[in-house]
Design a protein around this motif. Structure first.
Motif, PDB file in Angstrom:
ATOM      1  N   LEU A   1       0.837  -1.193   0.000  1.00  0.00           N
ATOM      2  CA  LEU A   1       0.000   0.000   0.000  1.00  0.00           C
ATOM      3  C   LEU A   1       0.872   1.243   0.000  1.00  0.00           C
ATOM      4  O   LEU A   1       2.001   1.235   0.489  1.00  0.00           O
ATOM      5  CB  LEU A   1      -0.977   0.012   1.175  1.00  0.00           C
ATOM      6  CG  LEU A   1      -0.454   0.040   2.600  1.00  0.00           C
ATOM      7  CD1 LEU A   1      -1.561   0.553   3.536  1.00  0.00           C
ATOM      8  CD2 LEU A   1      -0.047  -1.359   3.071  1.00  0.00           C
ATOM      9  N   SER A   2       0.334   2.294  -0.606  1.00  0.00           N
ATOM     10  CA  SER A   2       1.034   3.575  -0.644  1.00  0.00           C
ATOM     11  C   SER A   2       0.509   4.460   0.474  1.00  0.00           C
ATOM     12  O   SER A   2      -0.620   4.306   0.941  1.00  0.00           O
ATOM     13  CB  SER A   2       0.803   4.256  -1.994  1.00  0.00           C
ATOM     14  OG  SER A   2      -0.577   4.554  -2.172  1.00  0.00           O
ATOM     15  N   LEU A   3       1.338   5.399   0.892  1.00  0.00           N
ATOM     16  CA  LEU A   3       0.907   6.408   1.867  1.00  0.00           C
ATOM     17  C   LEU A   3       1.456   7.758   1.434  1.00  0.00           C
ATOM     18  O   LEU A   3       2.663   7.930   1.247  1.00  0.00           O
ATOM     19  CB  LEU A   3       1.417   6.075   3.273  1.00  0.00           C
ATOM     20  CG  LEU A   3       1.181   7.159   4.340  1.00  0.00           C
ATOM     21  CD1 LEU A   3      -0.310   7.466   4.505  1.00  0.00           C
ATOM     22  CD2 LEU A   3       1.806   6.762   5.673  1.00  0.00           C
ATOM     23  N   ASP A   4       0.561   8.713   1.251  1.00  0.00           N
ATOM     24  CA  ASP A   4       0.902  10.096   0.936  1.00  0.00           C
ATOM     25  C   ASP A   4       0.539  10.920   2.159  1.00  0.00           C
ATOM     26  O   ASP A   4      -0.630  11.027   2.525  1.00  0.00           O
ATOM     27  CB  ASP A   4       0.109  10.550  -0.295  1.00  0.00           C
ATOM     28  CG  ASP A   4       0.446  11.969  -0.735  1.00  0.00           C
ATOM     29  OD1 ASP A   4       0.370  12.883   0.102  1.00  0.00           O
ATOM     30  OD2 ASP A   4       0.735  12.169  -1.912  1.00  0.00           O
ATOM     31  N   LEU A   5       1.553  11.481   2.809  1.00  0.00           N
ATOM     32  CA  LEU A   5       1.355  12.215   4.056  1.00  0.00           C
ATOM     33  C   LEU A   5       1.758  13.668   3.841  1.00  0.00           C
ATOM     34  O   LEU A   5       2.885  13.951   3.427  1.00  0.00           O
ATOM     35  CB  LEU A   5       2.214  11.582   5.151  1.00  0.00           C
ATOM     36  CG  LEU A   5       1.990  12.046   6.586  1.00  0.00           C
ATOM     37  CD1 LEU A   5       0.585  11.709   7.057  1.00  0.00           C
ATOM     38  CD2 LEU A   5       3.024  11.397   7.511  1.00  0.00           C
ATOM     39  N   ARG A   6       0.832  14.585   4.127  1.00  0.00           N
ATOM     40  CA  ARG A   6       1.087  16.013   3.899  1.00  0.00           C
ATOM     41  C   ARG A   6       0.683  16.826   5.119  1.00  0.00           C
ATOM     42  O   ARG A   6      -0.348  16.562   5.740  1.00  0.00           O
ATOM     43  CB  ARG A   6       0.287  16.528   2.699  1.00  0.00           C
ATOM     44  CG  ARG A   6       0.537  15.753   1.424  1.00  0.00           C
ATOM     45  CD  ARG A   6      -0.311  16.259   0.286  1.00  0.00           C
ATOM     46  NE  ARG A   6      -0.222  15.372  -0.864  1.00  0.00           N
ATOM     47  CZ  ARG A   6      -0.021  15.774  -2.114  1.00  0.00           C
ATOM     48  NH1 ARG A   6       0.122  17.052  -2.371  1.00  0.00           N
ATOM     49  NH2 ARG A   6       0.047  14.905  -3.089  1.00  0.00           N
ATOM     50  N   GLY A   7       1.485  17.841   5.411  1.00  0.00           N
ATOM     51  CA  GLY A   7       1.180  18.713   6.529  1.00  0.00           C
ATOM     52  C   GLY A   7       1.665  20.120   6.269  1.00  0.00           C
ATOM     53  O   GLY A   7       2.525  20.353   5.412  1.00  0.00           O
ATOM     54  N   GLU A   8       1.131  21.060   7.022  1.00  0.00           N
ATOM     55  CA  GLU A   8       1.543  22.451   6.841  1.00  0.00           C
ATOM     56  C   GLU A   8       2.971  22.668   7.305  1.00  0.00           C
ATOM     57  O   GLU A   8       3.710  23.457   6.718  1.00  0.00           O
ATOM     58  CB  GLU A   8       0.594  23.384   7.590  1.00  0.00           C
ATOM     59  CG  GLU A   8       0.873  24.847   7.341  1.00  0.00           C
ATOM     60  CD  GLU A   8      -0.163  25.768   7.949  1.00  0.00           C
ATOM     61  OE1 GLU A   8      -0.194  26.956   7.566  1.00  0.00           O
ATOM     62  OE2 GLU A   8      -0.950  25.315   8.801  1.00  0.00           O
ATOM     63  N   LEU A   9       3.383  21.945   8.337  1.00  0.00           N
ATOM     64  CA  LEU A   9       4.712  22.116   8.914  1.00  0.00           C
ATOM     65  C   LEU A   9       5.426  20.769   8.936  1.00  0.00           C
ATOM     66  O   LEU A   9       4.823  19.722   9.200  1.00  0.00           O
ATOM     67  CB  LEU A   9       4.613  22.673  10.329  1.00  0.00           C
ATOM     68  CG  LEU A   9       3.904  24.028  10.475  1.00  0.00           C
ATOM     69  CD1 LEU A   9       3.714  24.375  11.937  1.00  0.00           C
ATOM     70  CD2 LEU A   9       4.671  25.122   9.755  1.00  0.00           C
ATOM     71  N   ASP A  10       6.726  20.800   8.699  1.00  0.00           N
ATOM     72  CA  ASP A  10       7.503  19.564   8.645  1.00  0.00           C
ATOM     73  C   ASP A  10       7.436  18.806   9.967  1.00  0.00           C
ATOM     74  O   ASP A  10       7.304  17.574   9.982  1.00  0.00           O
ATOM     75  CB  ASP A  10       8.965  19.870   8.323  1.00  0.00           C
ATOM     76  CG  ASP A  10       9.144  20.530   6.968  1.00  0.00           C
ATOM     77  OD1 ASP A  10       8.161  20.610   6.197  1.00  0.00           O
ATOM     78  OD2 ASP A  10      10.272  20.987   6.683  1.00  0.00           O
TER      79      ASP A  10
END
Length: 437
Positions: free
Chosen positions: A304-313
Motif C-alpha cells: 500500500l502507498s501512503l501520501d502524508l502532507r502537513g503544513e509544517l515539517d
C-alpha cells in the motif's frame, strides 16, 4: 492602488483566449477517452511546440531547456532601447503535463495566464522592431515538463532541473514499459549529460509567480474567486509492505490466519483516524495491492502507498511517528510483519512575504472598492513552486475551482475567474516592479 492600465474588454479577451487554449491542449493526449500527457512523450513535444508558438506571437524568444521545459523570454530594454540579455527575470510558470484521466486546467491555466500577462505588459521597442519588457526586469514564462511524476514516479523533474537539484540517481527510474529516464531523454532528443544546463542561478532571477486552480473547495465555499497562497504542504510518501501468510481460504480457520489484506486495511483506517485528529494534516492510501491475488487464497502480502502532507515539517513527522507506532500495534495483534520504504520527501515551502504582499495587492485590485481582505490559503497540493523555492523567492495565486475537484475530468474554472486572476497576476507583477524601482 491599481497600476494596470488596460480596459475590461482586453482582460475578458485574454480570459477567453486562455479557456480556448486549455481546450486546444486537452486534445493533445495519449488516451482515447481522456487527457493524458506524460514527460518526454510525443504529446509533451506537441504541447511544447504549441506553447513556443504562442510565446513567439507575443514577442518572446523561445527555447526548450536541457530538461525539456519550454521557456519564453521578453527582454528588458536598456536606457538606449537595446535588449538587455543579462537582466534578471521574473518567472511566471506552471506545468503542461497531466495525471491519467486528467482535467484540463491543473497547471495549464497558470502557463496560459502567464502568457496573457506578458501580452498585457509588453511595450514596443523604441525602433518598433520588436517588443520589450517595460519593467526593471525581464519577463519569462516557463511551461514545466513533469510536475505530476506520472511516467517515472518522481514528481517535479522539470522544475528540479531548473532549481539545480537534479539527482543523478533518477536516471535509473523506469516507466511502466521498462524505459529508463536516461533512455527517454535520448529518445526525446535531449542529452542526459547536459541536464545541469537547465539550472538557473539565484542572481538570474527576481522571483517566481505561479497561478493555479485551488485543488480543494475552500474558495468555492467562501464564494470568492482568488486567494493568496501562504505556503505549500510538506510531504512524505511511502511504500508499505505487510507480510502475512498465504493459505487456503476454505481450509484455514480465522484463528490461524495471518491475513495481510486485513492488516493493510486496518492500517489505512488508522491513517485516516490519526490524520483527521490533527490540524492541517492529510494522509491518503491511494493504492492497495494483494498477493497472490486469488479469490480462494488468504492474502499473504499486501502493498500500500501512503501520501502524508502537513503544513509544517515537524507536525508531519510527528504524525508519521504515530502511524508507525499504530502499525506496530496492528501487525503485532494480527501476527503480521511490516516495513516501509520512503520514496519522496519534500519540506514545506513558504511563499515570500513580499510576493504574498504583491499577490494580495493584485487581488485587491479586482475587488469592489473598500474590500481589501482576500483569502489566504495554505496549499495541501504540491506545485512547481516547491522546487523553484530552493533557488529564488516564490509566490502563488489560487483560482476558485468549483467543488474543489481536481485530477479528474470534472475539474473546472470559470472564464470570469480567469479574467480576475489574469488581471490580478498582471497587477502583482506591476506592484513588484514598483517595489523594485
Amino acid at each position: 492602488m491599481a497600476l494596470l492600465q488596460t480596459d475590461p474588454g482586453t482582460v475578458a479577451a485574454a480570459a477567453r483566449r486562455v479557456m480556448a487554449r486549455c481546450d486546444e491542449l486537452a486534445r493533445v493526449t495519449a488516451a482515447d477517452d481522456g487527457i493524458e500527457r506524460v514527460y518526454l512523450s510525443p504529446e509533451h513535444a506537441r504541447v511544447n511546440r504549441l506553447a513556443a508558438q504562442w510565446m513567439r506571437e507575443i514577442g518572446m524568444t523561445t527555447r526548450t531547456d536541457a530538461a525539456g521545459n519550454q521557456v519564453g523570454r521578453l527582454e528588458r530594454s536598456t536606457a538606449s532601447g537595446t535588449p538587455d540579455p543579462d537582466a534578471p527575470a521574473l518567472v511566471i510558470g506552471s506545468h503542461l503535463d497531466t495525471v491519467p484521466d486528467a482535467g484540463r486546467y491543473d497547471g495549464i491555466v497558470g502557463v496560459l495566464m502567464g502568457l496573457e500577462v506578458v501580452r498585457m505588459l509588453r511595450e514596443p521597442a523604441p525602433d518598433q522592431a520588436g517588443w520589450r519588457s517595460p519593467l526593471p526586469f525581464a519577463l519569462e514564462v516557463v511551461a514545466f515538463s513533469d510536475e505530476e511524476g506520472t511516467r517515472f514516479g518522481k514528481a517535479l523533474l522539470g522544475s528540479s532541473a531548473v532549481a539545480g537539484t537534479w539527482d543523478p540517481q533518477w536516471w535509473s527510474l523506469t516507466d511502466a514499459d521498462g524505459v529508463s529516464l536516461r533512455e527517454a531523454f535520448v529518445e526525446f532528443g535531449l542529452d542526459p549529460g547536459r541536464v545541469a544546463e537547465a539550472a538557473r542561478r539565484p542572481e538570474e532571477l527576481v522571483g517566481y509567480l505561479e497561478a493555479h486552480i485551488e485543488q480543494g473547495p475552500e474558495l468555492d465555499e467562501r464564494g470568492e474567486s482568488l486567494a493568496v497562497v501562504s505556503s505549500i504542504a510538506s510531504a512524505r510518501r511511502f511504500q508499505l509492505v505487510v507480510e502475512g501468510e498465504a493459505r487456503h481460504a476454505g481450509g484455514t480457520p480465522y484463528d490461524r490466519r495471518r491475513d495481510a489484506l486485513l492488516g493493510a486495511s486496518e492500517a489505512a483506517l488508522a491513517v485516516e483516524r490519526l490524520c483527521r485528529a490533527e490540524h492541517h494534516m492529510i494522509g491518503t492510501v491511494g493504492r492497495l495491492e494483494t498477493y497472490p491475488g486469488a479469490v480462494n487464497v488468504v492474502p499473504g502480502e499486501a502493498h500500500l502507498s501512503l501520501d502524508l502532507r502537513g503544513e509544517l515539517d515537524g507536525e508531519r513527522d510527528r504524525v508519521w511517528g504515530a502511524i508507525e507506532r499504530e502499525l506496530d500495534a496492528i501487525m503485532g495483534r494480527r501476527g503480521l510483519r511490516w516495513h516501509a520504504r520512503e520514496v519522496h520527501s519534500a519540506p514545506a515551502v513558504f511563499c515570500a512575504p513580499l510576493l504574498q504582499d504583491v499577490v494580495r495587492e493584485g487581488i485587491v485590485s479586482t475587488l469592489d472598492r473598500g474590500v481589501d481582505d482576500p483569502a489566504t490559503i495554505f496549499s495541501r497540493a504540491g506545485h512547481d513552486a516547491m522546487a523553484i523555492g530552493s533557488v529564488t523567492d516564490v509566490g502563488m495565486l489560487f483560482l476558485r475551482n468549483p467543488d474543489g475537484i481536481s485530477h479528474h475530468p470534472d475539474e473546472a474554472v470559470s472564464a470570469g475567474d480567469v479574467a480576475y486572476g489574469t488581471r490580478a497576476l498582471a497587477e502583482s507583477v506591476l506592484q513588484l516592479a514598483a517595489d523594485r524601482a
